[in-house]
Scaffold this motif. Structure first.
Motif, PDB file in Angstrom:
ATOM      1  N   ILE A 126       7.970  18.079   9.331  1.00 11.78           N
ATOM      2  CA  ILE A 126       7.493  18.911  10.443  1.00 11.78           C
ATOM      3  C   ILE A 126       8.461  18.801  11.616  1.00 11.78           C
ATOM      4  CG2 ILE A 126       5.658  19.194  12.157  1.00 11.78           C
ATOM      5  CD1 ILE A 126       3.703  18.171   9.971  1.00 11.78           C
ATOM      6  N   ASN A 127       8.864  17.563  11.941  1.00  9.63           N
ATOM      7  CA  ASN A 127       9.803  17.370  13.045  1.00  9.63           C
ATOM      8  C   ASN A 127      11.138  18.062  12.772  1.00  9.63           C
ATOM      9  OD1 ASN A 127       8.139  15.849  14.718  1.00  9.63           O
ATOM     10  ND2 ASN A 127       8.791  13.895  13.854  1.00  9.63           N
ATOM     11  N   CYS A 128      11.601  17.982  11.529  1.00  8.24           N
ATOM     12  CA  CYS A 128      12.867  18.640  11.190  1.00  8.24           C
ATOM     13  C   CYS A 128      12.759  20.158  11.304  1.00  8.24           C
ATOM     14  CB  CYS A 128      13.306  18.242   9.784  1.00  8.24           C
ATOM     15  SG  CYS A 128      13.928  16.549   9.665  1.00  8.24           S
ATOM     16  N   ALA A 129      11.582  20.696  11.053  1.00  8.38           N
ATOM     17  CA  ALA A 129      11.397  22.143  11.165  1.00  8.38           C
ATOM     18  C   ALA A 129      11.391  22.609  12.613  1.00  8.38           C
ATOM     19  CB  ALA A 129      10.086  22.544  10.479  1.00  8.38           C
ATOM     20  N   TYR A 130      10.808  21.810  13.500  1.00  7.67           N
ATOM     21  CA  TYR A 130      10.578  22.262  14.876  1.00  7.67           C
ATOM     22  C   TYR A 130      11.497  21.649  15.929  1.00  7.67           C
ATOM     23  CZ  TYR A 130       6.090  24.547  13.786  1.00  7.67           C
ATOM     24  OH  TYR A 130       5.115  25.380  13.305  1.00  7.67           O
ATOM     25  N   SER A 152      13.492  23.742  18.877  1.00  5.75           N
ATOM     26  CA  SER A 152      12.886  23.715  20.206  1.00  5.75           C
ATOM     27  C   SER A 152      13.870  23.182  21.238  1.00  5.75           C
ATOM     28  CB  SER A 152      11.607  22.858  20.181  1.00  5.75           C
ATOM     29  OG  SER A 152      11.018  22.745  21.456  1.00  5.75           O
ATOM     30  N   ALA A 153      14.662  22.172  20.842  1.00  8.32           N
ATOM     31  CA  ALA A 153      15.646  21.594  21.755  1.00  8.32           C
ATOM     32  C   ALA A 153      16.771  22.577  22.065  1.00  8.32           C
ATOM     33  CB  ALA A 153      16.221  20.319  21.153  1.00  8.32           C
ATOM     34  N   ILE A 154      17.278  23.246  21.038  1.00 10.12           N
ATOM     35  CA  ILE A 154      18.401  24.174  21.218  1.00 10.12           C
ATOM     36  C   ILE A 154      17.996  25.355  22.090  1.00 10.12           C
ATOM     37  CG2 ILE A 154      19.911  25.799  19.997  1.00 10.12           C
ATOM     38  CD1 ILE A 154      19.711  23.758  17.585  1.00 10.12           C
ATOM     39  N   GLU A 167      -0.821  26.349  15.526  1.00 11.15           N
ATOM     40  CA  GLU A 167      -2.199  26.631  15.938  1.00 11.15           C
ATOM     41  C   GLU A 167      -2.709  25.629  16.969  1.00 11.15           C
ATOM     42  OE1 GLU A 167      -4.160  26.466  12.219  1.00 11.15           O
ATOM     43  OE2 GLU A 167      -3.300  28.346  11.473  1.00 11.15           O
ATOM     44  N   THR A 168      -2.286  24.366  16.849  1.00  7.69           N
ATOM     45  CA  THR A 168      -2.860  23.317  17.695  1.00  7.69           C
ATOM     46  C   THR A 168      -1.971  22.902  18.862  1.00  7.69           C
ATOM     47  OG1 THR A 168      -1.982  21.590  16.219  1.00  7.69           O
ATOM     48  CG2 THR A 168      -4.222  22.373  15.795  1.00  7.69           C
ATOM     49  N   MET A 169      -0.664  23.222  18.803  1.00  5.69           N
ATOM     50  CA  MET A 169       0.257  22.816  19.866  1.00  5.69           C
ATOM     51  C   MET A 169       1.182  23.962  20.284  1.00  5.69           C
ATOM     52  SD  MET A 169       1.581  19.117  18.436  1.00  5.69           S
ATOM     53  CE  MET A 169       0.468  17.802  17.919  1.00  5.69           C
ATOM     54  N   PRO A 170       0.677  25.160  20.542  1.00  8.88           N
ATOM     55  CA  PRO A 170       1.565  26.297  20.801  1.00  8.88           C
ATOM     56  C   PRO A 170       2.410  26.149  22.062  1.00  8.88           C
ATOM     57  CG  PRO A 170      -0.694  26.870  21.331  1.00  8.88           C
ATOM     58  CD  PRO A 170      -0.744  25.549  20.637  1.00  8.88           C
ATOM     59  N   THR A 171       1.939  25.396  23.058  1.00 10.05           N
ATOM     60  CA  THR A 171       2.675  25.272  24.322  1.00 10.05           C
ATOM     61  C   THR A 171       3.525  24.007  24.395  1.00 10.05           C
ATOM     62  OG1 THR A 171       0.834  24.114  25.412  1.00 10.05           O
ATOM     63  CG2 THR A 171       0.844  26.527  25.522  1.00 10.05           C
ATOM     64  N   GLN A 172       3.561  23.227  23.300  1.00 12.52           N
ATOM     65  CA  GLN A 172       4.278  21.953  23.315  1.00 12.52           C
ATOM     66  C   GLN A 172       5.767  22.148  23.062  1.00 12.52           C
ATOM     67  OE1 GLN A 172       3.187  19.060  24.146  1.00 12.52           O
ATOM     68  NE2 GLN A 172       4.772  17.656  23.460  1.00 12.52           N
ATOM     69  N   PHE A 173       6.593  21.491  23.880  1.00 10.72           N
ATOM     70  CA  PHE A 173       8.025  21.362  23.617  1.00 10.72           C
ATOM     71  C   PHE A 173       8.221  20.097  22.791  1.00 10.72           C
ATOM     72  CE2 PHE A 173       7.849  24.055  27.283  1.00 10.72           C
ATOM     73  CZ  PHE A 173       8.981  24.847  27.255  1.00 10.72           C
ATOM     74  N   SER A 174       9.132  20.119  21.847  1.00  2.89           N
ATOM     75  CA  SER A 174       9.365  18.933  21.030  1.00  2.89           C
ATOM     76  C   SER A 174       9.894  17.793  21.898  1.00  2.89           C
ATOM     77  CB  SER A 174      10.371  19.241  19.917  1.00  2.89           C
ATOM     78  OG  SER A 174      11.684  19.387  20.435  1.00  2.89           O
TER      79      SER A 174
END
Length: 297
Positions: free
Chosen positions: A181-185, A189-191, A240-247
């Motif tokens: 999951i982390n590798c996908a997002y 998100s950082a770039i 669905e659960t963290m739409p506003t979260q930045f990694s």
């Protein structure tokens, strides 16, 4: 219980705040600006359903953890061995150290430097430090932990404090699921400096994420990992659960700090090389994040 947090950032402060609010004694080891705020004002936990300021003790000196029954080990993955060595002399032989970190091998690495029982944990929580001593909770907050001495006691305390907690015999599979999951997002998100919900709306982004996940699955299979759940479902659940979260990687990059990318997509690249598996998309996003980090330096 006396609970100590080593690395009092957003993740550690959230779970520390929940435990302190439930009546446990909590001490935190963190950066000077947060330590001062903790000691003068308390820990402010701005959660989804409440906003509370909770008395805690804090220090920049790891010696404050002496007497702890449970340590929430929350330092960045590259700092695992160094922070563990700083703790070693201050812990009782039966203190449980629970690793709340990204990556799959932190518990194993920590066991090489401390003799105390170590339990790996998988964390799903969206948080940020909104200011000195102030943690803001955006969503979720559950833990999956590895069986170890006193892990049942820790789980019961966490559950009673309002933290959904499960003890699992397949924590390795759960850690790898979280890694994928982390590798996908995280790198994307950082770039882009976009939160998850906006990120996935980008042209071609779902396809790129699909390639990242496919490479990770191939490496996991070569490692003999039995994933603890459906990766595709877990990927959708994040949106669905963290739409506003930045990694966390995006937050590190935005602050000009080194990220954990070497322990996320970089780890997949290294393990892929060890097994002769090509991981070109993970290699690309890893390289881009490293370039952004070097530019900031």
């Amino acid at each position: 219980m006396k609970v100590a947090v080593m690395g009092a950032g957003a993740v550690g402060c959230y779970f520390a705040g929940m435990l302190a609010r439930a009546g446990h004694e909590v001490v935190l080891v963190g950066r000077p600006q947060h330590v001062e705020a903790f000691n003068t004002k308390g820990l402010r936990l701005e959660a989804k359903t409440f906003d509370a300021t909770i008395p805690v003790k804090a220090s920049t000196d790891p010696a404050i953890v002496a007497g702890a029954d449970l340590v929430l080990f929350c330092v960045k993955s590259p700092d695992t061995e160094t922070a563990g060595a700083q703790l070693r002399a201050h812990l009782a032989p039966d203190t449980l150290v629970l690793t709340l970190q990204n990556g799959t091998d932190n518990a194993e690495r920590l066991r090489t430097v401390i003799p105390q029982p170590v339990s790996a944990a998988v964390v799903y929580v969206a948080t940020e430090m909104a200011g000195p001593g102030h943690v803001k909770h955006h969503g979720r907050g559950e833990l999956v932990i590895e069986p170890a001495a006193r892990s049942q006691q820790a789980a019961e305390a966490l559950i009673a404090a309002g933290v959904p907690t499960e003890i699992s015999d397949n924590v390795r599979g759960a850690l790898w699921l979280k890694l994928i999951i982390n590798c996908a997002y995280n790198a994307l998100s950082a770039i882009t400096q976009l939160p998850y919900g906006k990120l996935v709306e980008g042209v071609g982004v779902p396809e790129v994420m699909g390639h990242l996940v496919s490479e990770c699955k191939a490496v996991a299979a070569a490692e003999g990992v039995t994933l603890a759940g459906d990766v595709d479902v877990a990927i959708r659940k994040i949106i669905e659960t963290m739409p506003t979260q930045f990694s966390s990687t995006a937050q590190d990059v935005a602050r000009g700090k080194p990220s954990e990318i070497d322990h996320l997509n970089g780890y997949i690249v290294r393990r892929g090389q060890a097994h002769g598996i090509a991981t070109p998309v993970n290699l690309t996003v890893h390289a881009l994040v490293k370039l952004i980090e070097s530019k900031a330096r």
